[in-house]
Design a protein around this motif. Structure first.
Motif, PDB file in Angstrom:
ATOM      1  N   SER A   6      26.447  36.360  88.444  1.00 23.69           N
ATOM      2  CA  SER A   6      25.873  37.702  88.435  1.00 23.69           C
ATOM      3  C   SER A   6      24.463  37.690  87.856  1.00 23.69           C
ATOM      4  O   SER A   6      23.658  38.539  88.154  1.00 23.69           O
ATOM      5  CB  SER A   6      26.772  38.656  87.652  1.00 23.69           C
ATOM      6  OG  SER A   6      26.915  38.220  86.329  1.00 23.69           O
ATOM      7  N   GLN A   7      24.156  36.710  87.033  1.00 20.30           N
ATOM      8  CA  GLN A   7      22.819  36.659  86.451  1.00 20.30           C
ATOM      9  C   GLN A   7      21.782  36.202  87.472  1.00 20.30           C
ATOM     10  O   GLN A   7      20.665  36.664  87.444  1.00 20.30           O
ATOM     11  CB  GLN A   7      22.792  35.713  85.259  1.00 20.30           C
ATOM     12  CG  GLN A   7      23.533  36.272  84.066  1.00 20.30           C
ATOM     13  CD  GLN A   7      23.524  35.319  82.895  1.00 20.30           C
ATOM     14  OE1 GLN A   7      23.556  34.107  83.080  1.00 20.30           O
ATOM     15  NE2 GLN A   7      23.483  35.852  81.706  1.00 20.30           N
ATOM     16  N   THR A   8      22.135  35.293  88.380  1.00 19.25           N
ATOM     17  CA  THR A   8      21.140  34.801  89.320  1.00 19.25           C
ATOM     18  C   THR A   8      20.982  35.706  90.521  1.00 19.25           C
ATOM     19  O   THR A   8      20.041  35.570  91.262  1.00 19.25           O
ATOM     20  CB  THR A   8      21.483  33.377  89.795  1.00 19.25           C
ATOM     21  OG1 THR A   8      22.767  33.400  90.416  1.00 19.25           O
ATOM     22  CG2 THR A   8      21.462  32.396  88.657  1.00 19.25           C
ATOM     23  N   ILE A  15      23.405  41.885  80.990  1.00 20.91           N
ATOM     24  CA  ILE A  15      23.898  42.538  79.787  1.00 20.91           C
ATOM     25  C   ILE A  15      24.954  41.649  79.152  1.00 20.91           C
ATOM     26  O   ILE A  15      25.346  40.626  79.711  1.00 20.91           O
ATOM     27  CB  ILE A  15      24.468  43.947  80.109  1.00 20.91           C
ATOM     28  CG1 ILE A  15      25.585  43.855  81.149  1.00 20.91           C
ATOM     29  CG2 ILE A  15      23.361  44.883  80.574  1.00 20.91           C
ATOM     30  CD1 ILE A  15      26.268  45.183  81.433  1.00 20.91           C
ATOM     31  N   ALA A  16      25.432  42.020  77.995  1.00 20.46           N
ATOM     32  CA  ALA A  16      26.356  41.175  77.234  1.00 20.46           C
ATOM     33  C   ALA A  16      27.598  40.814  78.042  1.00 20.46           C
ATOM     34  O   ALA A  16      28.035  39.660  78.032  1.00 20.46           O
ATOM     35  CB  ALA A  16      26.753  41.864  75.933  1.00 20.46           C
ATOM     36  N   SER A  17      28.164  41.770  78.771  1.00 19.92           N
ATOM     37  CA  SER A  17      29.378  41.460  79.536  1.00 19.92           C
ATOM     38  C   SER A  17      29.098  40.449  80.645  1.00 19.92           C
ATOM     39  O   SER A  17      29.969  39.650  80.991  1.00 19.92           O
ATOM     40  CB  SER A  17      29.996  42.734  80.112  1.00 19.92           C
ATOM     41  OG  SER A  17      29.096  43.361  81.000  1.00 19.92           O
ATOM     42  N   ASP A  18      27.882  40.460  81.208  1.00 18.84           N
ATOM     43  CA  ASP A  18      27.512  39.446  82.194  1.00 18.84           C
ATOM     44  C   ASP A  18      27.507  38.065  81.548  1.00 18.84           C
ATOM     45  O   ASP A  18      27.972  37.088  82.140  1.00 18.84           O
ATOM     46  CB  ASP A  18      26.117  39.697  82.759  1.00 18.84           C
ATOM     47  CG  ASP A  18      26.034  40.948  83.603  1.00 18.84           C
ATOM     48  OD1 ASP A  18      27.044  41.302  84.233  1.00 18.84           O
ATOM     49  OD2 ASP A  18      24.954  41.552  83.631  1.00 18.84           O
ATOM     50  N   CYS A  22      29.871  35.020  82.716  1.00 22.68           N
ATOM     51  CA  CYS A  22      29.287  33.759  83.185  1.00 22.68           C
ATOM     52  C   CYS A  22      29.731  32.582  82.324  1.00 22.68           C
ATOM     53  O   CYS A  22      29.951  31.485  82.832  1.00 22.68           O
ATOM     54  CB  CYS A  22      27.765  33.861  83.238  1.00 22.68           C
ATOM     55  SG  CYS A  22      27.206  34.949  84.557  1.00 22.68           S
ATOM     56  N   THR A  23      29.891  32.804  81.039  1.00 20.14           N
ATOM     57  CA  THR A  23      30.392  31.748  80.153  1.00 20.14           C
ATOM     58  C   THR A  23      31.824  31.383  80.533  1.00 20.14           C
ATOM     59  O   THR A  23      32.174  30.195  80.595  1.00 20.14           O
ATOM     60  CB  THR A  23      30.319  32.190  78.677  1.00 20.14           C
ATOM     61  OG1 THR A  23      28.949  32.451  78.356  1.00 20.14           O
ATOM     62  CG2 THR A  23      30.867  31.128  77.743  1.00 20.14           C
ATOM     63  N   LEU A  24      32.661  32.388  80.813  1.00 20.91           N
ATOM     64  CA  LEU A  24      34.036  32.116  81.248  1.00 20.91           C
ATOM     65  C   LEU A  24      34.058  31.346  82.567  1.00 20.91           C
ATOM     66  O   LEU A  24      34.862  30.425  82.744  1.00 20.91           O
ATOM     67  CB  LEU A  24      34.828  33.414  81.377  1.00 20.91           C
ATOM     68  CG  LEU A  24      35.154  34.131  80.070  1.00 20.91           C
ATOM     69  CD1 LEU A  24      35.767  35.498  80.358  1.00 20.91           C
ATOM     70  CD2 LEU A  24      36.078  33.293  79.209  1.00 20.91           C
ATOM     71  N   LEU A  25      33.198  31.724  83.501  1.00 27.32           N
ATOM     72  CA  LEU A  25      33.121  30.990  84.766  1.00 27.32           C
ATOM     73  C   LEU A  25      32.704  29.543  84.528  1.00 27.32           C
ATOM     74  O   LEU A  25      33.280  28.617  85.111  1.00 27.32           O
ATOM     75  CB  LEU A  25      32.128  31.661  85.722  1.00 27.32           C
ATOM     76  CG  LEU A  25      32.537  32.987  86.338  1.00 27.32           C
ATOM     77  CD1 LEU A  25      31.393  33.546  87.185  1.00 27.32           C
ATOM     78  CD2 LEU A  25      33.791  32.848  87.174  1.00 27.32           C
TER      79      LEU A  25
END
Length: 98
Positions: A6-8, A15-18, A22-25
């Protein structure tokens, strides 16, 4: 495409939830790679993180419907402009009609 986070794929800052998502992915992808899996991506399936083989993602092609509300919501939520002119949208609506 596969592997985009979602960041790219955004036109606005994450935002923080993104960042958490992304860390979980990333953690899921590393776990899969360390387990010896290749040719996969990770993502939510029925509320759980899953290893998804590339061939399952690429086996069929989805068409983006530019006259759909979902497309308008995507543009709006990511602050992206629509580069389509009204003529293009009218033509797309005509193609959609039987």
């Amino acid at each position: 495409g596969p592997g985009l986070t979602s960041q790219t794929a955004r036109a606005i800052p994450s935002i923080a939830s993104d960042n958490v998502y992304c860390t979980l992915l990333a953690h899921s992808a590393v776990h899969g790679a360390m387990a010896g899996y290749t040719g996969f991506t990770v993502g939510p399936v029925n509320g759980r993180h899953a290893y998804i083989p590339f061939n399952r993602i690429t086996e069929k092609q989805n068409k983006v419907v530019i006259t759909d509300r979902m497309w308008a919501r995507l543009l709006s939520s990511t602050n992206q402009p629509s580069f389509l002119n009204p003529k293009d949208i009218a033509e797309a609506k005509e193609e959609k009609q039987p």
